[in-house]
Design an enzyme around this catalytic site. Structure first.
Site, PDB file in Angstrom:
ATOM      1  N   THR A  76     211.511  21.309  82.231  1.00  0.00           N
ATOM      2  CA  THR A  76     210.316  20.178  82.594  1.00  0.00           C
ATOM      3  C   THR A  76     211.220  18.979  82.821  1.00  0.00           C
ATOM      4  OG1 THR A  76     208.490  21.018  80.878  1.00  0.00           O
ATOM      5  CG2 THR A  76     208.629  18.564  81.334  1.00  0.00           C
ATOM      6  N   ARG A 113     196.289  26.438  76.783  1.00  0.00           N
ATOM      7  CA  ARG A 113     197.101  25.614  75.980  1.00  0.00           C
ATOM      8  C   ARG A 113     197.618  24.407  76.770  1.00  0.00           C
ATOM      9  NH1 ARG A 113     202.698  23.844  76.359  1.00  0.00           N
ATOM     10  NH2 ARG A 113     203.660  23.751  74.430  1.00  0.00           N
TER      11      ARG A 113
HETATM   12  C1  SD4 Z   1     205.562  21.826  76.959  1.00  0.00           C
HETATM   13  N1  SD4 Z   1     207.233  20.044  76.625  1.00  0.00           N
HETATM   14  O1  SD4 Z   1     204.495  22.094  77.585  1.00  0.00           O
HETATM   15  C2  SD4 Z   1     206.617  21.156  77.594  1.00  0.00           C
HETATM   16  C3  SD4 Z   1     207.446  22.219  78.076  1.00  0.00           C
HETATM   17  C4  SD4 Z   1     208.871  21.647  78.482  1.00  0.00           C
HETATM   18  O2  SD4 Z   1     210.941  22.030  79.266  1.00  0.00           O
HETATM   19  O3  SD4 Z   1     209.474  20.552  78.104  1.00  0.00           O
HETATM   20  N2  SD4 Z   1     209.933  22.277  78.910  1.00  0.00           N
HETATM   21  O4  SD4 Z   1     205.376  22.221  75.636  1.00  0.00           O
END
Ligand code: SD4
Length: 335
Positions: free
Chosen positions: A194, A222
């Protein structure tokens, strides 16, 4: 008598002058307690800075280019995130993102500017540049957060391009996952990539942005921390900003980014504040922190930077003083 009065008056004047000078000097010594505001920064030369989670050279390059040209922090973080949304090889952002259990790629994003304005979209399908859509929500609607179909309709109404975001390799990965259908995000792999970015521009203004396809093979509907103000991202232009990556459920439950900014307001450095936010997760009763990753990065108004993760191998990119580099983060769970 006249002579005595003159001496008395001169003494009162001298003592008064001394007291005023003393109080003024005390005041100028309390710089560390002084609020760093845009006004006080105006007299100093500001070095623009941008930081971003993980190692995305194209994102830091795009963001730094905006800052080099004197652009705003908000433009910088938006352009940086867009670079990664367009990168089909990144399976956690934009096109090529891994889908949910039903095979749908659903994206979440948010932005926050120096005025404390915030815009976000969640559960969006078929629109790659959700960071720009989040900015449009912030700037062109009376709302802060739009979800699913409504966000998609808004995107269509303002001419955002629609496209299938599920690439062949993400589809293949999902089909392989379906054989066992075991939901167990792998540390630094399925939680990985992310992008969250924070920048300070030549004006000393701070903005941030975050964009993601969320956790691979999540349940339909979600939503993680990334688009949620105070959890995945928080900006306070008086103090600094923070952004998260990793298992969103844990970041949501501890309102991590807001916590970091508030800790910095109370005097902690970005590094100390990130460490404290990770410890809040780790120290929760029955925390199974060994099984998941959470990482934070933060900057303050002085351009100081911090980062901390639960597990090893988190890194972030930084551009400042005309130079970009990748820095390996410190972490909690030492071998
Ligand atoms: C999530 N924090 O949807 C995000 C995923 C993430 O690197 O950070 N991936 O929970």
């Amino acid at each position: 008598m006249k002579g005595k009065n003159r001496i008395k008056n001169t003494m009162i004047f001298t003592v008064g002058l001394f007291a005023i000078t003393f109080l003024q000097s005390c005041n100028s010594n309390t710089v560390s307690n002084k609020k760093v505001t845009n006004e006080s920064l105006k007299t100093e030369k500001i070095t623009p800075i941008v930081i971003g989670t993980w190692n995305f050279p194209k994102a830091i390059e795009a963001a730094s280019q905006v800052l080099k040209n004197g652009g705003s922090a908000l433009d910088a973080v938006e352009q940086g995130c867009r670079a990664e949304e367009a990168n089909a090889e990144n399976q956690t952002v934009g096109i090529g993102g891994l889908p949910d259990r039903d095979g749908n790629v659903t994206l979440d994003a948010c932005v926050m500017n120096e005025k404390g304005d915030y815009g976000a979209v969640v559960g969006v399908q078929n629109i790659k540049h959700v960071v720009s859509l989040a900015r449009k929500v912030m700037e062109d609607t009376p709302h802060a957060l739009l979800s699913g179909r409504g966000a998609e309709q808004f995107a269509e109404s303002i001419g955002f391009q629609q496209e299938d975001l599920l690439t062949e390799s993400s589809k293949k990965a999902w089909e392989e996952w379906k054989i066992k259908s075991e939901y167990k995000p792998i540390i630094n792999i399925e939680n990985h990539d992310t992008i969250g970015m924070l920048a300070m521009d030549v004006e000393g203004n701070i903005s941030g942005a975050c964009t993601t396809s969320g956790l691979a093979y999540k349940m339909a509907g979600r939503i993680g921390d990334s688009p949620v103000v105070g959890a995945g991202l928080f900006v306070d232009n008086e103090v600094g900003a923070a952004v998260a990556t990793g298992l969103g459920e844990e970041v949501l439950k501890t309102v991590g980014s807001f916590l970091i900014v508030e800790l910095m307001r109370q005097g902690k450095s970005p590094q100390e504040a990130c460490e404290e936010a990770i410890k809040r997760i780790v120290n929760k009763p029955n925390s199974n922190y060994k099984d998941f990753q959470v990482c934070y990065i933060a900057i303050n108004k002085k351009g100081e930077v911090g980062s901390y993760a639960i597990h090893e191998w988190f890194s972030y990119n930084i551009y400042t003083n005309g130079e970009s580099k990748n820095i390996k983060s410190d972490f909690y769970l030492k071998p």
